[in-house]
Write an enzyme that holds these catalytic residues in place. Structure first.
Site, PDB file in Angstrom:
ATOM      1  N   LEU A 131      63.093  53.530   8.009  1.00 59.73           N
ATOM      2  CA  LEU A 131      62.547  54.861   7.756  1.00 59.73           C
ATOM      3  C   LEU A 131      63.273  55.540   6.595  1.00 59.73           C
ATOM      4  O   LEU A 131      62.658  56.036   5.664  1.00 59.73           O
ATOM      5  CB  LEU A 131      62.663  55.728   9.023  1.00 59.73           C
ATOM      6  CG  LEU A 131      62.219  57.195   8.901  1.00 59.73           C
ATOM      7  CD1 LEU A 131      60.721  57.281   8.627  1.00 59.73           C
ATOM      8  CD2 LEU A 131      62.566  57.984  10.167  1.00 59.73           C
ATOM      9  N   GLU A 369      70.361  58.082  13.311  1.00 56.43           N
ATOM     10  CA  GLU A 369      69.146  58.451  14.061  1.00 56.43           C
ATOM     11  C   GLU A 369      69.030  59.960  14.270  1.00 56.43           C
ATOM     12  O   GLU A 369      68.651  60.439  15.335  1.00 56.43           O
ATOM     13  CB  GLU A 369      69.072  57.687  15.389  1.00 56.43           C
ATOM     14  CG  GLU A 369      68.866  56.197  15.165  1.00 56.43           C
ATOM     15  CD  GLU A 369      68.531  55.438  16.421  1.00 56.43           C
ATOM     16  OE1 GLU A 369      67.783  55.975  17.256  1.00 56.43           O
ATOM     17  OE2 GLU A 369      68.995  54.294  16.558  1.00 56.43           O
TER      18      GLU A 369
END
Length: 386
Positions: A131, A369
């Site tokens: 990502l 994260e």
């Protein structure tokens, strides 16, 4: 509505068995080599193959796809027990299970699941998930990696940064821009297998901690991928990624808890053994109060994690709870590791004792994260919805 009502705090016999199995494995196969791997920044693929044989690389994957078919409470136990010994192995285990494998499990069609999940669950293949980019960390909607449809293939161009297993991973779930920059519906998720022309690894990061968990750049140069590798609908990738990160936050919270427990247990043992002024240093209030604070914060962190895991198991909304668990547990991890070094004194600053590694490894938990600051944004947003 209070989603947490009805949570059972008891530990099942199955959980106890899993914890013992993982603890024994970590003591035998991880502890003897962890500093060697850390110093060399060696990613021990062979350990993950062994974890695959135990069913721990597909903890949440149903048995029909070769996984263990466990729930999130068991998954938390697995990550905690590994991270108590080595944060690096715990991080890689979490990234493989909750990000790459978890994304495919949640959003792939049946054909895709049958193709990829058995290989991931057995650790025949190691998984990666992409990502983040160099200039779009928390601001993922402005990613520049693109995928353009050309006949029956997507052509991917761009690069992903800070990717766990970006070099050694055999398969990656990659978020790409298929629409306008800044549009939440302009991002899609595509699976790319290692060996695909145009897919390569870039720079490997030289990190403060988590050094045995590989972190590299993934580069895509006119990389052609079959259009059937698209996960879900075109433009649904960002929404998918956010849901995956909800579960991923539980993973990092569990990782944080394991590191905190490892540091705490080492500090307690040392405080009992180390004598000064004719008595164990644990008997001094300055030390005992540190241990009391560590123990209390660890218990509180676990309760938040167990609550989020329970909601996840029951399919209930848990964005706020997982963000709270990740935010609190990661900060607790840093505080516990810091205090452990302080309790060890000069010895805590050397690599002959385990707490300096817990200290280095813990910091990543507040960043990966979703930083602590991003977690607070998520929590505040959820509070305002109420």
């Amino acid at each position: 509505m209070d989603n947490s009502v009805g949570y059972n705090f008891s530990i099942s016999e199955n959980q106890e068995m899993i914890k013992r199995m993982v603890r024994d494995f970590a003591d035998k196969n991880i502890r003897p080599k962890l500093m060697e791997w850390d110093e060399a920044q060696h990613f021990p693929v062979e350990v993950f193959k062994q974890l695959g044989e135990l069913g721990l690389m597909g903890v949440l994957v149903p048995e029909v796809y070769g996984g263990s078919g466990f729930g999130y409470q068991e998954y938390v136990d697995v990550i905690v027990e590994v991270a108590k010994v080595c944060g690096s192995i715990g991080l890689s285990l979490a990234a493989h299970n909750s990000l790459c494998t978890g994304h495919i499990l949640a959003f792939a069609n049946e054909t895709q699941k049958q193709k990829w999940l058995p290989k991931l669950a057995s650790a025949e293949w190691i998984g990666a998930w992409g990502l983040t980019e160099a200039n779009t960390g928390s601001d993922a909607l402005r990613m520049t990696t693109t995928a353009t449809l050309d006949g029956d293939e997507y052509i991917i161009n761009g690069a992903k940064n800070w990717i766990t297993h970006g070099k050694s991973g055999d398969i990656a779930v990659v978020m790409v821009r298929t629409g306008e920059k800044g549009d939440a519906k302009g991002i899609s998720a595509i699976v790319v297998e290692r060996g695909t022309p145009g897919f390569s690894a870039g720079k490997k990061e030289n990190k403060l901690g988590m050094r045995a968990s590989e972190t590299t750049e993934m580069v895509f140069d006119n990389c052609r991928v079959p259009k059937e590798n698209l996960l879900g609908e075109i433009g649904s990738g960002f929404k998918q990624a956010m849901k995956v990160l909800d579960g991923g936050r539980i993973s990092i919270a569990a990782l944080s808890l394991g590191i905190a427990r490892g540091a705490y247990e080492a500090a307690v043992a040392y405080a009992k053994e180390r004598h000064q002024f004719g008595q164990p240093i644990a008997s001094f209030q300055g030390i005992s109060f540190k241990l009391a604070d560590m123990a209390t914060e660890i218990e509180a962190a676990e309760l938040l994690i167990r609550q989020a895991a329970d909601l996840k198991n029951r399919g209930l909304p848990m964005t706020k709870e997982s963000a709270m668990a990740k935010y609190f547990a990661s900060e607790v991890s840093v505080r516990c590791a810091t205090e452990a070094v302080q309790i060890f004194g000069g010895y805590g600053y050397t690599k002959d004792f385990p707490v300096e590694k817990f200290y280095r490894d813990s910091k990543l938990c507040t960043i990966g994260e979703g930083t602590s600051e991003i977690q607070k944004i998520v929590i505040a947003r959820e509070i305002m919805k109420a």
